[in-house]
Design an enzyme around this catalytic site. Structure first.
Site, short mmCIF file in Angstrom:
data_model
loop_
_atom_site.label_atom_id
_atom_site.label_comp_id
_atom_site.label_asym_id
_atom_site.label_seq_id
_atom_site.Cartn_x
_atom_site.Cartn_y
_atom_site.Cartn_z
N PRO A 1 -1.82 19.12 10.32
CG PRO A 1 -2.66 21.06 11.30
CD PRO A 1 -1.38 20.43 10.80
CG ASP B 1 -1.22 15.86 2.48
OD1 ASP B 1 -2.26 16.29 3.00
OD2 ASP B 1 -1.17 15.40 1.32
CB ILE C 1 -8.02 22.19 7.37
CG1 ILE C 1 -6.59 22.71 7.56
CG2 ILE C 1 -9.04 23.30 7.63
CD1 ILE C 1 -6.14 23.72 6.52
CG ASN D 1 -0.25 22.28 -3.89
OD1 ASN D 1 -0.99 23.02 -4.53
ND2 ASN D 1 -0.40 22.09 -2.58
O1 C5P Z 1 -5.07 16.01 0.47
P1 C5P Z 1 -6.38 15.27 0.40
O2 C5P Z 1 -6.54 14.53 -0.90
O3 C5P Z 1 -6.69 14.45 1.61
O4 C5P Z 1 -7.47 16.45 0.33
C1 C5P Z 1 -8.83 16.14 0.38
C2 C5P Z 1 -9.57 17.26 1.02
O5 C5P Z 1 -9.06 17.51 2.33
C3 C5P Z 1 -9.53 18.58 0.31
O6 C5P Z 1 -10.82 19.13 0.41
C4 C5P Z 1 -8.53 19.41 1.11
O7 C5P Z 1 -8.86 20.78 1.08
C5 C5P Z 1 -8.70 18.84 2.49
N1 C5P Z 1 -7.46 18.85 3.32
C6 C5P Z 1 -7.42 19.63 4.46
N2 C5P Z 1 -6.31 19.60 5.27
C7 C5P Z 1 -5.26 18.82 4.95
C8 C5P Z 1 -5.28 18.02 3.80
C9 C5P Z 1 -6.40 18.06 2.99
O8 C5P Z 1 -8.37 20.38 4.72
N3 C5P Z 1 -4.20 18.80 5.74
#
Ligand code: C5P
Length: 407
Positions: free
Chosen positions: A308, A282, A310, A213
């Site tokens: 997963p 994702d 994180i 991205n």
């Molecule tokens: O992708 P999303 O909008 O859910 O991201 C929200 C938060 O979750 C961000 O802080 C991103 O760093 C974290 N995140 C993560 N692992 C993922 C997807 C998102 O740590 N697989």
């Protein structure tokens, strides 16, 4: 506390040497004044060939001194008084000549005399022809000054006024002003360890292709830099980004989400704060091809599987650090951010609207809506470095608040 309130009345003595980069001093004064610093100027005689004292006086609001033996200037504020007045002396541009003379402890003109007479920290921003900068004499002078506690910022590399290319460009005023702000940052995170993710992740399709991205990593790196300035120990888990490592940071480079998760979980127990700033992919490709996939005339389908999360994994870990997420949204920012805060069981979420091309991804500016369980605050658009300090100040506020209420 408002970040800028810390700096009210911090006094900067800007010493301008005689190089072409002196024209940037006018902008530097503006950038420092924007940040509420009190700025006075001293300049060398040769600097006056590049920029007029009147311009600098109009911008700083103070008379500009350039002559050690000027009775009128000495009557207004003597050079020793000026040296005592400063909380910080910045020599910018610092020419090869000024650097050599400060190193030698000369006291025959205003800039070197001020450096000799001041008890304030001294910052030097070199600006000169790349060959003059590379010359061993200049390098020895700078190394010697560093040994004595003088700090050197820059120089940057690039095209030079003389037509050559290489190291020797004065750092940009915006960058210097940001570093001054960080220099005075209150040490609110002394003794704290922060674990941070930044940048995108890359999910391989085959040996040459990947899914990723637009994240540049700038916001995460700005948070890491601000955290160091506030006294924290910082571990930065970075996806593939094109950014230099801020000084003092433990950086772990990763590519995929799984690698980022592994690095985070290896380190989570030794950190009190976790900030998930990375734009994590994702999905990943179910089966990465061993060889480059050959194109055919047919359409192709890629099977993707969920990665997963994180942030959610950290939030469910025991004992867990104070856990902060980011939410990059293009619509209904507050609604989606609140949903993420609750769903991922976070302590705080910082949401930004990435539909505005001036802000967010890849931009130098950003604005954040920071939300926690029983409150929220808007941090209006500003540069990412400043925003990072404001976000960290809010995090410290929330941690202190919850500690106070546990007792
Ligand atoms: O992708 P999303 O909008 O859910 O991201 C929200 C938060 O979750 C961000 O802080 C991103 O760093 C974290 N995140 C993560 N692992 C993922 C997807 C998102 O740590 N697989």
């Amino acid at each position: 506390m408002n970040q800028s309130q810390n700096q009210v009345n911090k006094k900067i003595l800007l010493a301008i040497g005689g190089g072409i980069a002196a024209y940037k001093s006018a902008d530097l004064i503006r950038r420092l004044k924007e940040r509420h610093f009190d700025v006075r100027v001293v300049m060398s005689q040769s600097a006056k060939e590049f920029i007029t004292p009147l311009t600098l006086q109009a911008l700083s609001g103070y008379p500009v001194a350039s002559d050690l033996l000027d009775t009128a200037a000495e009557a207004a504020m003597g050079h020793i008084e000026l040296a005592r007045w400063a909380d910080l002396v910045i020599v910018a541009p610092a020419t090869a000549n000024v650097i050599a003379r400060i190193n030698a402890g000369m006291a025959d003109e205003l800039i070197t005399t001020t450096c000799l007479a001041t008890e304030a920290p001294i910052i030097i921003c070199p600006a000169m022809n790349q060959q003059m900068y590379r010359n061993q004499a200049t390098q020895d002078n700078l190394a010697n000054l560093a040994k004595r506690g003088v700090t050197v910022w820059g120089p940057a590399s690039g095209s030079q006024a003389c037509g050559e290319v290489g190291p020797g460009r004065m750092q940009e005023p915006q960058e210097i002003a940001q570093q001054v702000e960080l220099f005075f940052a209150p040490k609110l995170l002394q003794g704290q360890s922060i674990l941070l993710t930044a940048g995108p992740t890359q999910e391989a399709i085959d040996p040459v292709r990947y899914i990723s991205n637009h994240s540049s990593g700038k916001m995460g790196f700005a948070i890491a830099t601000a955290a160091i300035a506030m006294g924290a120990n910082v571990t930065l888990v970075a996806g593939p980004v094109n950014l230099p490592t801020p000084a003092g940071i433990n950086r772990i480079d990763v590519q995929s989400t799984q690698e980022m998760l592994n690095a985070v979980m290896l380190n989570v127990d030794s950190h009190q704060i976790f900030i998930g700033c990375a734009a994590v992919a994702d999905y990943r490709v179910d089966k990465i091809a061993e060889d480059k996939i050959k194109k055919s005339t047919h359409d192709m389908q890629l099977a993707l599987i969920r990665n997963p999360d994180i942030l959610a994994t950290v939030a469910n870990h025991h004992p867990r650090p104070f856990t902060v997420g980011f939410a990059a949204e293009t619509q209904d920012v507050e609604h989606y951010a609140k949903d993420k805060l609750i769903r991922k069981k976070l302590d705080m979420i910082a949401a930004n609207d990435v539909s505005n091309p001036e802000l967010g991804f890849n931009a130098d500016q950003n604005a954040l809506k920071v939300i926690w369980t029983d409150g929220q605050q808007d941090l209006p658009a500003t540069d990412k470095q400043r925003l990072a300090s404001q976000l960290l100040t809010l995090i410290v506020d929330r941690i202190t608040f919850s500690q106070d209420h546990q007792q």
